[in-house]
Design a protein around this motif. Structure first.
Motif, PDB file in Angstrom:
ATOM      1  N   GLU A  22       0.837  -1.201   0.000  1.00  0.00           N
ATOM      2  CA  GLU A  22       0.000   0.000   0.000  1.00  0.00           C
ATOM      3  C   GLU A  22       0.869   1.246   0.000  1.00  0.00           C
ATOM      4  O   GLU A  22       0.528   2.257  -0.620  1.00  0.00           O
ATOM      5  CB  GLU A  22      -0.925  -0.024   1.216  1.00  0.00           C
ATOM      6  CG  GLU A  22      -2.025   1.017   1.172  1.00  0.00           C
ATOM      7  CD  GLU A  22      -2.985   0.821   0.005  1.00  0.00           C
ATOM      8  OE1 GLU A  22      -3.445   1.842  -0.548  1.00  0.00           O
ATOM      9  OE2 GLU A  22      -3.260  -0.330  -0.369  1.00  0.00           O
ATOM     10  N   ALA A  23       2.003   1.193   0.707  1.00  0.00           N
ATOM     11  CA  ALA A  23       2.904   2.346   0.749  1.00  0.00           C
ATOM     12  C   ALA A  23       3.451   2.663  -0.641  1.00  0.00           C
ATOM     13  O   ALA A  23       3.537   3.832  -1.039  1.00  0.00           O
ATOM     14  CB  ALA A  23       4.047   2.081   1.724  1.00  0.00           C
ATOM     15  N   GLU A  24       3.821   1.627  -1.381  1.00  0.00           N
ATOM     16  CA  GLU A  24       4.330   1.850  -2.739  1.00  0.00           C
ATOM     17  C   GLU A  24       3.253   2.459  -3.633  1.00  0.00           C
ATOM     18  O   GLU A  24       3.516   3.377  -4.422  1.00  0.00           O
ATOM     19  CB  GLU A  24       4.834   0.531  -3.331  1.00  0.00           C
ATOM     20  CG  GLU A  24       5.451   0.698  -4.719  1.00  0.00           C
ATOM     21  CD  GLU A  24       5.782  -0.639  -5.384  1.00  0.00           C
ATOM     22  OE1 GLU A  24       6.077  -0.626  -6.588  1.00  0.00           O
ATOM     23  OE2 GLU A  24       5.714  -1.685  -4.697  1.00  0.00           O
ATOM     24  N   PHE A  25       2.029   1.961  -3.505  1.00  0.00           N
ATOM     25  CA  PHE A  25       0.925   2.513  -4.291  1.00  0.00           C
ATOM     26  C   PHE A  25       0.678   3.972  -3.931  1.00  0.00           C
ATOM     27  O   PHE A  25       0.536   4.827  -4.817  1.00  0.00           O
ATOM     28  CB  PHE A  25      -0.333   1.686  -4.062  1.00  0.00           C
ATOM     29  CG  PHE A  25      -1.571   2.278  -4.690  1.00  0.00           C
ATOM     30  CD1 PHE A  25      -1.699   2.366  -6.069  1.00  0.00           C
ATOM     31  CD2 PHE A  25      -2.598   2.776  -3.897  1.00  0.00           C
ATOM     32  CE1 PHE A  25      -2.831   2.929  -6.643  1.00  0.00           C
ATOM     33  CE2 PHE A  25      -3.730   3.335  -4.456  1.00  0.00           C
ATOM     34  CZ  PHE A  25      -3.845   3.409  -5.840  1.00  0.00           C
ATOM     35  N   GLN A  26       0.653   4.300  -2.642  1.00  0.00           N
ATOM     36  CA  GLN A  26       0.422   5.683  -2.221  1.00  0.00           C
ATOM     37  C   GLN A  26       1.536   6.603  -2.717  1.00  0.00           C
ATOM     38  O   GLN A  26       1.270   7.745  -3.111  1.00  0.00           O
ATOM     39  CB  GLN A  26       0.309   5.745  -0.691  1.00  0.00           C
ATOM     40  CG  GLN A  26      -0.925   5.067  -0.120  1.00  0.00           C
ATOM     41  CD  GLN A  26      -2.230   5.704  -0.567  1.00  0.00           C
ATOM     42  OE1 GLN A  26      -2.301   6.940  -0.755  1.00  0.00           O
ATOM     43  NE2 GLN A  26      -3.261   4.897  -0.750  1.00  0.00           N
ATOM     44  N   ASP A  27       2.778   6.115  -2.732  1.00  0.00           N
ATOM     45  CA  ASP A  27       3.898   6.921  -3.221  1.00  0.00           C
ATOM     46  C   ASP A  27       3.763   7.245  -4.703  1.00  0.00           C
ATOM     47  O   ASP A  27       4.315   8.248  -5.177  1.00  0.00           O
ATOM     48  CB  ASP A  27       5.225   6.181  -2.991  1.00  0.00           C
ATOM     49  CG  ASP A  27       5.643   6.188  -1.524  1.00  0.00           C
ATOM     50  OD1 ASP A  27       5.075   6.976  -0.742  1.00  0.00           O
ATOM     51  OD2 ASP A  27       6.530   5.393  -1.165  1.00  0.00           O
TER      52      ASP A  27
END
Length: 422
Positions: A154-159
């Protein structure tokens, strides 16, 4: 396509140094504008970098490499010698000035201007590519399957979201997908991918080498000449330029285009244009047809590589090795990407792959060099496209034709001018 070894006696109208995809597109656009062209190539037509790329027409790729997110990843990437970015220890000192420019290109104001320039270029490139495809009869080589960028957390997607916001502002269509919607776009993905972004307007060519050689045949059919030889120096003259070859032969031309990709700097330095052109050594493995049921190009941004479906096979490649033109290939990088791909696509067969390494001409601000040399307005540069040579080839060719014919340029060429690095 054969290269001629007998040179014309009379001055050539426009001599293009290089016969890769950018040079070929420039030739086609110049011919469309009524000019006679000859292309000088030391190897084979489209036999170097243009033969082994991923085959993408990536008109949605408007973000510079030096975004804050990518710069933040650089230290971690450099810790892995087989990761998305590597610099051989013996090359680190030599490339330090380029890396400093790359870091400065990531400042907020510079990113904004870079995106604006890329948006303009991509709009021109897409329109001119469509025109070139129609005029040269290449439509059967284009596949509008879209692309799917994948995220493991999810962190990669949000970035990734700020970049997609920029694309929204540029009018680029996309869709974030999860679960069944993502699986429908590409069955057989590893469950480690929790989300993806589908870009429906993304297109691929059947095979970049076939595309380039078909374009070359069209250029030749319109009267273009392909000459065998390696340029060692370009000398400006009042009415044009002289090109001296490594074997001592001399070609005279009314105008010259330097479109020699990563090798262009060897000529531009001698003309007094000291440009920060660096070489991204890209690697890939092309697997046989049937290795996996790939539906469209898959992009693994955190790992710096893609998987492309070509009519000649399945191509797994990308990543960046900043190592210059002279070091031997490190095909462990190809093997590392293929190993990751087998984990990302559990059903992928890695048997029968052919490895390749090519040289991408890269500028620290992610913008190509398009414009006249300081030595003469009769000498124009067209190189430095990094990962976007195929994508931006037709747009670059249009700008080159406008500049050499004294026409108002289709877009503002200032962001691409060679003098921006003085």
């Amino acid at each position: 396509m054969g290269l001629e070894t007998v040179f014309p006696d009379d001055p050539i109208d426009v001599l293009i140094i290089g016969a890769g995809i950018v040079a070929l597109a420039a030739a086609q656009k110049l011919q469309a504008a009524g000019r006679q062209v000859a292309l000088l190539e030391r190897g084979g037509v489209a036999a170097a970098t243009s033969s082994g790329n991923a085959g993408a027409l990536a008109f949605s790729d408007i973000l510079p490499l030096a975004t804050s997110g990518k710069i933040a990843r650089v230290p971690r990437w450099l810790m892995d010698p087989l990761g998305p970015l590597s610099i051989p220890p013996g090359y680190a000192l030599r490339i330090a000035p380029w890396l400093l420019r790359f870091w400065r290109a990531g400042w907020a104001d510079r990113i904004a201007s870079s995106i604006a320039a890329q948006v303009a270029m991509m709009g021109l490139a897409e329109a001119e590519m469509d025109r070139m495809i129609a005029e040269s009869g290449l439509g059967d080589l284009i596949h509008p399957d879209g692309s799917l960028e994948l995220y493991e957390s999810e962190a990669e997607f949000q970035d990734s979201l700020p970049g997609w916001t920029q694309r929204t502002k540029a009018g680029i269509a996309f869709e974030h997908v999860r679960g069944a919607a993502m699986a429908d776009l590409q069955p057989g993905l590893s469950p480690q991918f929790i989300a993806g972004t589908f870009v429906p307007g993304w297109r691929n060519v059947s095979d970049p080498f076939i595309f380039a050689t078909r374009l070359a045949a069209d250029v030749e059919g319109r009267g273009g000449i392909f000459l065998q030889g390696e340029a060692s120096q370009v000398f400006p003259q009042e009415s044009g330029a002289r090109v001296v070859l490594t074997d001592g032969r001399i070609l005279a031309a009314k105008q010259v285009v330097v479109a020699a990709g990563a090798w262009s700097r060897r000529l531009t330095d001698l003309l007094g244009d000291y440009l920060p052109l660096e070489t991204e050594r890209g690697y890939n493995t092309t697997l046989p047809l049937g290795s996996f049921d790939l539906r469209r190009q898959l992009i693994f941004g955190a790992h710096g590589f893609v998987i492309s479906r070509l009519t000649t096979g399945l191509r797994v490649g990308g990543a960046v090795e900043l190592g210059g033109l002279d070091r031997p290939p490190n095909f462990k990088r190809s093997a590392a990407m293929l190993k990751k791909a087998m984990g990302f696509l559990p059903g992928l067969s890695a048997e029968g792959g052919v490895q390749w390494m090519g040289f991408r001409p890269s500028m620290p601000d992610s913008l190509p060099v398009i414009g006249p040399s300081r030595a003469s307005p009769h000498i124009v540069y067209a190189f430095g496209h990094g990962h976007l040579g195929l994508t931006q080839s037709a747009g670059t060719g249009r700008l080159v034709a406008d500049l050499l014919n004294g026409q108002p340029p289709a877009i503002d060429p200032a962001p691409f001018r060679p003098s921006r690095f003085r």
